[in-house]
Design an enzyme around this catalytic site. Structure first.
Site, mmCIF file in Angstrom:
data_model
loop_
_atom_site.group_PDB
_atom_site.id
_atom_site.type_symbol
_atom_site.label_atom_id
_atom_site.label_comp_id
_atom_site.label_asym_id
_atom_site.label_seq_id
_atom_site.Cartn_x
_atom_site.Cartn_y
_atom_site.Cartn_z
ATOM 1 N N GLN A 262 -2.122 -5.920 11.439
ATOM 2 C CA GLN A 262 -2.644 -4.551 11.316
ATOM 3 C C GLN A 262 -4.131 -4.508 11.635
ATOM 4 O OE1 GLN A 262 -1.905 -1.235 8.553
ATOM 5 N NE2 GLN A 262 0.061 -2.198 8.168
ATOM 6 N N TYR A 271 -10.755 -3.465 18.557
ATOM 7 C CA TYR A 271 -10.189 -4.808 18.389
ATOM 8 C C TYR A 271 -11.172 -5.799 19.003
ATOM 9 C CZ TYR A 271 -6.874 -8.717 18.827
ATOM 10 O OH TYR A 271 -6.248 -9.934 18.745
ATOM 11 N N LEU A 272 -11.608 -6.782 18.223
ATOM 12 C CA LEU A 272 -12.622 -7.714 18.729
ATOM 13 C C LEU A 272 -12.002 -8.787 19.628
ATOM 14 C CD1 LEU A 272 -15.697 -8.383 18.448
ATOM 15 C CD2 LEU A 272 -14.973 -10.189 16.893
ATOM 16 N N CYS A 408 4.302 7.898 -4.017
ATOM 17 C CA CYS A 408 5.603 7.240 -4.152
ATOM 18 C C CYS A 408 6.524 7.867 -3.112
ATOM 19 C CB CYS A 408 6.192 7.394 -5.550
ATOM 20 S SG CYS A 408 6.667 9.050 -5.985
HETATM 21 P P1 NAD Z 1 -9.560 -0.479 10.191
HETATM 22 O O1 NAD Z 1 -10.360 -0.186 11.391
HETATM 23 O O2 NAD Z 1 -10.025 0.027 8.860
HETATM 24 O O3 NAD Z 1 -9.344 -2.054 10.057
HETATM 25 C C1 NAD Z 1 -9.038 -2.895 11.144
HETATM 26 C C2 NAD Z 1 -9.460 -4.305 10.785
HETATM 27 O O4 NAD Z 1 -9.141 -5.160 11.879
HETATM 28 C C3 NAD Z 1 -10.968 -4.422 10.538
HETATM 29 O O5 NAD Z 1 -11.173 -4.968 9.270
HETATM 30 C C4 NAD Z 1 -11.431 -5.333 11.668
HETATM 31 O O6 NAD Z 1 -12.487 -6.176 11.256
HETATM 32 C C5 NAD Z 1 -10.176 -6.121 11.983
HETATM 33 N N1 NAD Z 1 -10.150 -6.696 13.333
HETATM 34 C C6 NAD Z 1 -10.470 -6.127 14.533
HETATM 35 N N2 NAD Z 1 -10.269 -6.983 15.537
HETATM 36 C C7 NAD Z 1 -9.807 -8.133 14.977
HETATM 37 C C8 NAD Z 1 -9.417 -9.395 15.499
HETATM 38 N N3 NAD Z 1 -9.454 -9.649 16.810
HETATM 39 N N4 NAD Z 1 -9.005 -10.348 14.627
HETATM 40 C C9 NAD Z 1 -8.974 -10.121 13.294
HETATM 41 N N5 NAD Z 1 -9.355 -8.954 12.745
HETATM 42 C C10 NAD Z 1 -9.746 -7.962 13.578
HETATM 43 O O7 NAD Z 1 -8.099 0.045 10.504
HETATM 44 P P2 NAD Z 1 -6.895 0.297 9.471
HETATM 45 O O8 NAD Z 1 -7.072 1.648 8.867
HETATM 46 O O9 NAD Z 1 -6.728 -0.861 8.564
HETATM 47 O O10 NAD Z 1 -5.675 0.394 10.481
HETATM 48 C C11 NAD Z 1 -5.213 -0.772 11.147
HETATM 49 C C12 NAD Z 1 -4.201 -0.437 12.206
HETATM 50 O O11 NAD Z 1 -2.991 -0.014 11.620
HETATM 51 C C13 NAD Z 1 -4.642 0.680 13.123
HETATM 52 O O12 NAD Z 1 -4.219 0.409 14.437
HETATM 53 C C14 NAD Z 1 -3.941 1.856 12.570
HETATM 54 O O13 NAD Z 1 -3.813 2.881 13.530
HETATM 55 C C15 NAD Z 1 -2.616 1.242 12.188
HETATM 56 N N6 NAD Z 1 -1.915 1.998 11.153
HETATM 57 C C16 NAD Z 1 -0.696 1.564 10.773
HETATM 58 C C17 NAD Z 1 0.007 2.266 9.803
HETATM 59 C C18 NAD Z 1 1.359 1.853 9.362
HETATM 60 O O14 NAD Z 1 1.993 2.567 8.709
HETATM 61 N N7 NAD Z 1 1.828 0.718 9.653
HETATM 62 C C19 NAD Z 1 -0.538 3.381 9.207
HETATM 63 C C20 NAD Z 1 -1.783 3.776 9.594
HETATM 64 C C21 NAD Z 1 -2.471 3.067 10.534
#
Ligand code: NAD
Length: 555
Positions: A262, A271-272, A408
């Site tokens: 995630q 994304y880094l 919930c």
């Molecule tokens: P966020 O930006 O708060 O966190 C992303 C994290 O990824 C950050 O802590 C960052 O440091 C880290 N990151 C970036 N590149 C990286 C790399 N190469 N290696 C390791 N870490 C890295 O985002 P978020 O709110 O936590 O959301 C994460 C993702 O999940 C997004 O793409 C979002 O759209 C998606 N999302 C999923 C759901 C779901 O239900 N599954 C719900 C909402 C959002």
């Protein structure tokens, strides 16, 4: 002008003193402010709530204008918000929403990051993510229940009902991803969570979502194996780039049972990539977004290839809704879709019942109000053991971020009962102030998202976006307090259209009428969407619970 011009700490008012002309407007104001509370938002100065660049307002000037307008708004008026900026106020009626929101919507051929970013730089649009731009984000708890459900479903499907004795590997512990470690440990498993940003790991530890931080990868593996063997739940943060750490773990043959991710992969600029330092990320991505995107996609392909490597070794691997598979595919990796998304893999049967994330927040700011609503939920649904386990654990383990809140999963025929009970509790004084009730956009009837909520629909209707639009129109017609239509969301530009609603339980008879309709009709669109796509269980639910569908036999 930058988005941080005018930045200052914001916190929603607590208690019963109104600064608006009614509770519906006050609720919208407090929830907008709550989204930007430094305790809640990931980057409040930039108005970013979560999910890379998901904003609650387009600029601080727009935020101020929305605050002023909401304070002045009558009970029969509606404020229109276009991508985080208030653009008009119209006389409507008391049943109409007080706020209507449209975020990040672009016409098909223009619905890509390149065009979006150009407009964003010109100050014409903002990215609303899901609950960021629709003012019902409640911190990491919001996603915790869904993540808990997902890992619970994996435990049931593959590991005899519990994750005890298993190790999960994942990337990203940001606003949403930060729920993963706690969701795994709540299911009694061990999690290794990789994030490039150490401050994210520290924040999750401070909030008790994550247990410990490993000094390095060897330390992480050793601690994970030791806890797994003792069948002890433990979550371990590791600082590193997932595109390097995932392949490294594969190469060391680390005993990983479940793999997901995630990181903010939906937006390649969040994304880094390998080879770029975290400190330089913002500068580099702004300087040359095209090059940065290419690099990020390549790194994602490396990470996804490692995920497929774990899949080949028999691990349970899934995409956790951030489009990392599609980004890897764009980099030319052709096995990216070898593993499924989490909705078709685990969640769809729940969506067939209109089940999804139902959430509420206490405008009083008093945690005792949430404790009282927790008791009310247990009282309303005494036979639901799974719900009891969640509510009890959430009460014990979840730290509130911003206004006290709870989530919930409730389905069709259940949500309105909870809403009506809360409204009665407000009316009787059992709760000290009104409650706002909303949901995530990760939902059964309000989303079209072919890589997530509607991936692999039975009838191939994955990309049809009429459904979320109908959902928003229906909620508007049913009396919701604010309604929103978004594009992009958690999976990124061009990949989803989704809608949100929030309705206020202020203890009045009018609120009861609205709650009954909205909280019945909103999950009802989830049931009809799945019946239409040919799901048998959804058809049974519709027949049993009386959902009227003109072209079905039960109509
Ligand atoms: P966020 O930006 O708060 O966190 C992303 C994290 O990824 C950050 O802590 C960052 O440091 C880290 N990151 C970036 N590149 C990286 C790399 N190469 N290696 C390791 N870490 C890295 O985002 P978020 O709110 O936590 O959301 C994460 C993702 O999940 C997004 O793409 C979002 O759209 C998606 N999302 C999923 C759901 C779901 O239900 N599954 C719900 C909402 C959002």
């Amino acid at each position: 002008m930058t988005t941080s011009d005018g930045a200052r700490p914001v916190r929603a008012a607590r208690g019963t003193q109104l600064s608006c002309k009614g509770w519906q407007q006050e609720a919208a104001l407090r929830m907008l402010m709550n989204n930007l509370d430094p305790e809640v938002a990931e980057h409040p100065d930039e108005l970013v709530v979560y999910g890379g660049t998901g904003r609650a307002a387009r600029s601080w000037a727009a935020f101020d204008a929305m605050v002023r307008t909401l304070r002045d708004l009558e009970d029969d008026e509606t404020m229109l918000v276009q991508s985080g900026k208030p653009v008009g106020v119209f006389r409507t009626n008391t049943w109409a929403p007080r706020v209507l929101i449209a975020n990040s919507n672009l016409v098909g051929d223009w619905a890509n990051w390149e065009h979006f970013r150009k407009l964003e730089a010109e100050g014409l649009i903002m990215y609303g993510q899901m609950t960021a731009g629709s003012w019902i984000y409640i911190g990491t708890q919001g996603i915790l229940q869904g993540t808990y459900e997902t890992f619970g479903a994996i435990a049931k499907k593959k590991f005899g009902g519990s994750l005890a004795g298993t190790i999960t590997l994942t990337g990203g512990v940001g606003g949403m991803g930060g729920a993963q470690p706690l969701a795994v440990t709540m299911n009694e498993g061990v999690a290794i969570c990789v994030d490039v940003d150490e401050s994210r790991i520290d924040r999750r530890i401070a909030k008790r979502y994550l247990d410990v931080k490993a000094v390095d990868l060897d330390d992480a593996i050793a601690r994970a194996v030791e806890a797994r063997d003792a069948k002890r739940a433990l979550s371990i943060g590791v600082v590193g780039n997932a595109a390097e750490v995932f392949p490294a773990l594969l190469e060391r043959e680390a005993p990983i049972d479940i793999v997901t991710d995630q990181t903010s992969a939906h937006d390649p600029l969040s994304y880094l990539p390998i080879g770029i330092d975290l400190e330089d990320m913002k500068k580099m991505s702004e300087k040359d977004p095209g090059y940065f995107t290419e690099q990020a996609r390549e790194s994602m392909a490396t990470q996804v290839a490692a995920m497929v490597g774990f899949l080949d070794r028999g691990a349970e691997v899934f995409d956790y809704g951030n489009s990392i598979r599609d980004e890897a595919r764009k980099a030319g990796y052709n096995r990216a879709f070898d593993f499924p998304g989490f909705v078709p893999a685990y969640i769809r049967p729940q969506f067939e019942e209109g089940l999804g994330p139902f959430r509420w927040a206490a405008l009083s700011g008093d945690p005792a109000d949430i404790a009282a609503t927790d008791r009310a939920i247990l009282d309303l649904f005494p036979d639901n053991e799974h719900l009891r386990r969640w509510i009890t654990m959430a009460g014990e383990r979840v730290e509130f971020e911003g206004l006290p809140a709870r989530i919930c999963w409730l389905g069709y025929g259940e949500r309105h009962r909870a809403g009506l009970r809360f409204n009665e509790m407000v009316a009787s004084g059992e709760l000290s102030a009104p409650i706002v009730i909303g949901r995530d956009h990760l939902d059964s009837g309000s989303v079209a998202s072919p890589y997530r909520e509607t991936e692999a629909m039975l009838d191939g209707s994955d990309a049809i976006a009429d459904w979320p639009l109908l959902n928003a129109l229906l909620n508007t017609a049913s009396g919701a307090s604010w309604v929103s239509i978004h594009h992009g969301g958690g999976v990124g530009m061009g990949r989803s259209i989704h809608a949100g609603q929030v309705t206020v339980a202020d203890g009045t008879a009018l609120a009861a009428e609205k709650l009954e309709r909205v909280l019945t009709n909103d999950p009802g669109t989830g049931v009809i969407r799945h019946v239409d796509a040919g799901y048998q269980h959804a058809a049974e639910v519709a027949a049993e619970r009386g959902v009227r569908i003109p072209m079905q036999e039960n109509a």
